[in-house]
Enzyme design. Structure first.
Site, PDB file in Angstrom:
ATOM      1  N   GLN A 149      -6.889  -4.444  10.216  1.00 62.21           N
ATOM      2  CA  GLN A 149      -5.793  -3.948  11.045  1.00 62.21           C
ATOM      3  C   GLN A 149      -6.205  -2.722  11.864  1.00 62.21           C
ATOM      4  OE1 GLN A 149      -1.709  -4.214   9.275  1.00 62.21           O
ATOM      5  NE2 GLN A 149      -2.811  -4.648   7.373  1.00 62.21           N
ATOM      6  N   LYS A 174       0.824  -1.215   0.000  1.00 69.54           N
ATOM      7  CA  LYS A 174       0.000   0.000   0.000  1.00 69.54           C
ATOM      8  C   LYS A 174       0.859   1.267   0.000  1.00 69.54           C
ATOM      9  CE  LYS A 174      -0.742   0.595   4.978  1.00 69.54           C
ATOM     10  NZ  LYS A 174       0.001   1.852   5.100  1.00 69.54           N
ATOM     11  N   THR A 175       2.011   1.228   0.685  1.00 73.46           N
ATOM     12  CA  THR A 175       2.869   2.424   0.722  1.00 73.46           C
ATOM     13  C   THR A 175       3.378   2.751  -0.670  1.00 73.46           C
ATOM     14  OG1 THR A 175       3.553   1.876   2.974  1.00 73.46           O
ATOM     15  CG2 THR A 175       4.919   3.443   1.773  1.00 73.46           C
ATOM     16  N   ASP A 189      -3.634   7.882   4.683  1.00 70.13           N
ATOM     17  CA  ASP A 189      -3.129   6.531   4.956  1.00 70.13           C
ATOM     18  C   ASP A 189      -3.735   6.020   6.266  1.00 70.13           C
ATOM     19  OD1 ASP A 189      -1.671   4.215   4.670  1.00 70.13           O
ATOM     20  OD2 ASP A 189       0.211   5.087   5.378  1.00 70.13           O
ATOM     21  N   GLU A 190      -3.841   4.700   6.406  1.00 65.83           N
ATOM     22  CA  GLU A 190      -4.337   4.064   7.641  1.00 65.83           C
ATOM     23  C   GLU A 190      -5.680   4.664   8.060  1.00 65.83           C
ATOM     24  OE1 GLU A 190      -2.845   1.520   8.523  1.00 65.83           O
ATOM     25  OE2 GLU A 190      -0.675   1.689   8.303  1.00 65.83           O
ATOM     26  N   ARG A 214       3.103  -9.785  10.707  1.00 65.76           N
ATOM     27  CA  ARG A 214       4.406  -9.108  10.713  1.00 65.76           C
ATOM     28  C   ARG A 214       5.496 -10.062  10.230  1.00 65.76           C
ATOM     29  NH1 ARG A 214       2.673  -5.073   9.647  1.00 65.76           N
ATOM     30  NH2 ARG A 214       0.749  -6.273   9.578  1.00 65.76           N
TER      31      ARG A 214
END
Length: 775
Positions: free
Chosen positions: A256, A33-34, A225-226, A614
């Site tokens: 998340q 996504k980044t 973002d997020e 992770r």
């Protein structure tokens, strides 16, 4: 086609190339996504969108810096500098400084951190003579924070009978008054806390339509973002700014969303399509990070949540090893297992410490892990402890620097007025605070005009106070012509910080001196970086940067590879080849405080999903049979999340124990005993005795010091037969249940050091200790 577009898969490319209108990018864990967000911004700029018209909001300064560097590689450094990119708090602080006069604040307002806010609330509670047990400052601050994030101002609070009644029922009827005093004192000090940066931005955009119009016109393209982690206050700001052009792109993953405890509202992302017409939806479902087993194991857990967006995360990576599950006796053996496993991987697979992360639900779990890592001489770093800027000596230095920029900063002044000691006592400071409140002035304004107020100070005290004011005014003059480093170096030398700390020759004192030197290094690095970029290197800019720095933005002092220890909340956004998730037990993970409603439990499940995703190559899931909680040894039940993973993705590392399981729910003593004359036995089967073959007769001579062992239903240890080991859980007739910490000696002289829940650590001679091995 641009080279960067060719690096994207079809889903990523579609999201990057879409230009106008509202859009949501649902980005699964490890789906890039980044990269998509970065290339989307770069592509807008390549489509002749002015970077001054692009606003990009992130959740950490680190993420913003990394994205800006990547964008600069595509469009050039000069244009990338013109982007409005940063965290919610840093971007809105920038807007507030430009528009501060509208809401009565100075442009150089101070940003209070949590410690500052708690100290101020503590002062207010003391001045109001309230019971500090009922009005605990941290709890009051949390209550005020929840008000602000829900846009409940002081006026709104007093207009809401339900809130007032709730605080009365909680036996804290003065919460509203504390809130009012807190807001007043912050305003008078020219200070805002973190929540104010959002609340005051909402105030600015709501009360002043011209200001709203100005920033709507500026930010024609907005990217967030997020988005699943936004709270109500952030949501309203974004919605207001995007309302004119509606070129808003939000990126996030509902799976998340793990920050409800600090106000995040998952409904913001779930309801995005209701807020805007003709929303374009893009799904990033390919995971580039983890092996197939890890991805599928995580999927099998998160699918149990009912509140979620529709997506199916997959990966083209290798199958990889199964997720390994390990049961240990207690937290000590859990720590040793993790340390041994890391050591073995390092030796066998030639890995670095930085390839490993240990994740836990609460900070308290780190102690046993640290002990085990030290035993193996494995370097580690803990994230989430006391931050660098939270240390006393650093707070003292920063307080001196803050007062130069904003002399009305009450908390900074109280901190430094008698440090280093200059004979200004607590009684004097209290008198100044009372006068400041009475005259609605700041303490520094009282000090600057001391002759105008009848405070009954003797000549000695007046001289000390005037000398302090003169010193601060001298520092302020120096600050007008110097950059941040020059000011900080000058102040530290003049105040003689290091000389004062060097008088303490302890290791702690040495560490404090190093920290003061480190703050100078940080300011030096800041000014050099700002000069290199031809940007603002002033003290005011440094202080704002420092105030908005998060724990994830602070690097360790060296680049030595270390194992990372952190709570799962801090691990979000990170990735490691090998991940150990410890403490997977009911009431610990999921937390006992998060199982009263389905929404709370689903957030705990999302937290586990974040932890598991992770891992790139290998994940270990550890749980203990018993663990010390609040000073007591308690039996533990494996976490429900372990049961929710499809077993085909798991490998159990624990040896199966075939001993019959006792009924732990019933005490056998309640049944009493059966009279011997009532016991009925079956007749034994008659067998023809077998004549033994002759064998040499051996006479057994027991050692003289061997006492007769009386067999009881509790099976006390026979010292010459028992297999007692470090980490074993034992029971003593007097001290109760305990854990074996160490063993020394052998035979009749063997001793054990045992930590009992009831009496602490005892060293016992096993020959005479009546112990029962539990496990």
């Amino acid at each position: 086609m641009n080279k960067y577009i060719q690096e994207l898969n079809e889903s990523q490319k579609a999201a990057v190339l879409h230009k106008e209108g509202p859009m949501i990018i649902i980005a699964g864990a490890g789906s890039g996504k980044t990269r998509v967000l970065t290339y989307r911004i770069a592509h807008l700029m390549n489509q002749n969108i002015d970077p001054f018209n692009i606003l990009a909001l992130t959740f950490t300064n680190k993420a913003a810096r990394e994205m800006k560097e990547r964008i600069a590689n595509v469009v050039g450094t000069s244009e990338a500098k013109n982007l409005w990119m940063g965290t919610f708090h840093s971007v809105f602080a920038r807007i507030l400084r430009s528009e501060a006069d509208h809401i009565g604040f100075p442009q150089n307002f101070t940003i209070y951190d949590t410690q500052d806010a708690v100290r101020l609330i503590t002062s207010i509670i003391k001045e109001m003579e309230l019971d500090k047990e009922k009005y605990k400052p941290k709890q009051i601050l949390a209550r005020i924070s929840s008000f602000k994030n829900s846009l409940i101002t002081v006026r709104a609070y007093f207009g809401n009978p339900d809130l007032i009644e709730a605080d009365k029922m909680a036996q804290r009827p003065k919460v509203g008054e504390i809130y009012h005093q807190y807001v007043e004192r912050c305003f008078r000090a020219g200070a805002m806390d973190f929540d104010d940066l959002l609340l005051r931005t909402n105030e600015l955009l709501t009360r002043f339509p011209a200001v709203l119009s100005k920033y709507q016109q500026r930010f024609k393209y907005i990217l967030v973002d997020e988005y699943q982690d936004t709270n109500h206050s952030q949501y309203l700001i974004v919605k207001a700014l995007a309302d004119r052009f509606q070129n808003i792109c939000v990126v996030g993953d509902d799976s998340q969303s793990i920050y409800a405890f600090r106000g995040a509202n998952i409904q913001n992302i779930l309801n995005f399509q209701r807020d805007y017409d003709n929303v374009q939806i893009f799904k990033l479902e390919q995971n580039y990070r983890s092996s197939k087993n890890i991805v599928q194991a995580a999927n099998s857990v998160i699918e149990k949540n009912k509140t979620k967006l529709d997506k199916e995360v997959w990966t083209a990576n290798d199958e990889g090893s199964k997720v390994k599950v390990k049961q240990t006796v207690n937290e000590v053996t859990e720590g040793r297992f993790v340390a041994d496993s890391i050591f073995d991987h390092k030796m066998n697979d030639h890995l670095k410490n930085s390839d490993f992360a240990i994740l836990y639900r609460t900070n308290a779990q780190s102690r046993a892990l640290e002990d085990a890592l030290r035993e193996k001489d494995i370097d580690y770093v803990i994230y989430g402890g006391i931050s660098f800027y939270g240390r006393k000596e650093i707070k003292d230095v920063v307080a001196y620097l803050r007062i130069l920029i904003n002399p009305n900063d009450e908390e900074a002044l109280k901190r430094i007025i008698n440090y280093p000691a200059r004979g200004i006592g607590a009684t004097t400071i209290d008198k100044l605070a009372v006068a400041a409140n009475h005259y609605k002035k700041s303490i520094f304004e009282i000090l600057e005009n001391l002759d105008q107020y009848d405070l009954n100070f003797n000549s000695g005290t007046r001289t000390k106070l005037l000398n302090f004011v003169t010193m601060i005014q001298h520092f302020q003059i120096e600050a007008q012509t110097k950059n941040a480093f020059e000011v900080a170096e000058f102040v530290i030398k003049q105040v003689r910080f290091i000389k004062d700390l060097e008088q303490d020759g302890t290791p702690e004192g040495v560490s404090k001196v190093e920290n003061v030197q480190e703050i100078l290094n940080k300011v030096k690095n800041f000014t050099e970086e700002q000069k290199e970029k031809a940007e603002d290197d002033s003290l005011a800019h440094f202080l704002e940067t420092a105030a908005l720095e998060t724990s994830s933005d602070v690097a360790t002092k060296d680049d030595k590879p270390r194992v990372s220890l952190m709570t799962i909340h801090l691990a979000k956004g990170l990735e490691f080849p090998y991940v150990y998730i410890v403490g997977l037990e009911e009431n610990l993970f999921p937390s006992a405080m998060s199982m009263t409603t389905r929404s709370e439990l689903e957030e705990e499940r999302r937290l586990f999903y974040v932890a598991l995703t992770r891992a790139e190559k290998q994940a270990y899931l550890c749980h203990a049979q018993m663990r010390y909680r609040w000073g007591k040894l308690v039996d533990c039940e494996p976490s429900r999340f372990l049961e929710e993973i499809d077993e085909k993705y798991l490998e159990n590392l624990t040896t199966v124990n075939h001993k019959p399981v006792q009924n732990k729910f019933i005490n056998e003593d309640i049944f009493g005993s059966v009279p011997q004359d009532r016991i009925r036995f079956k007749k034994p089967i008659q067998r023809t005795p077998v004549k033994p073959t002759s064998a040499p007769k051996v006479e057994f001579q027991p050692p003289k010091n061997l006492k007769k062992v009386v067999k009881t239903t509790n099976n006390p240890i026979n010292l010459f037969d028992a297999n007692i080991s470090v980490g074993a859980i034992v029971s003593h007739t007097k001290f109760g249940k305990g854990e074996v910490l160490s063993l020394e000696g052998s035979g009749a002289n063997q001793k054990a050091e045992i930590r009992f829940a009831s009496v602490g650590v005892k060293k016992l001679l096993l020959q005479f200790a009546k112990l029962t091995i539990i496990s």
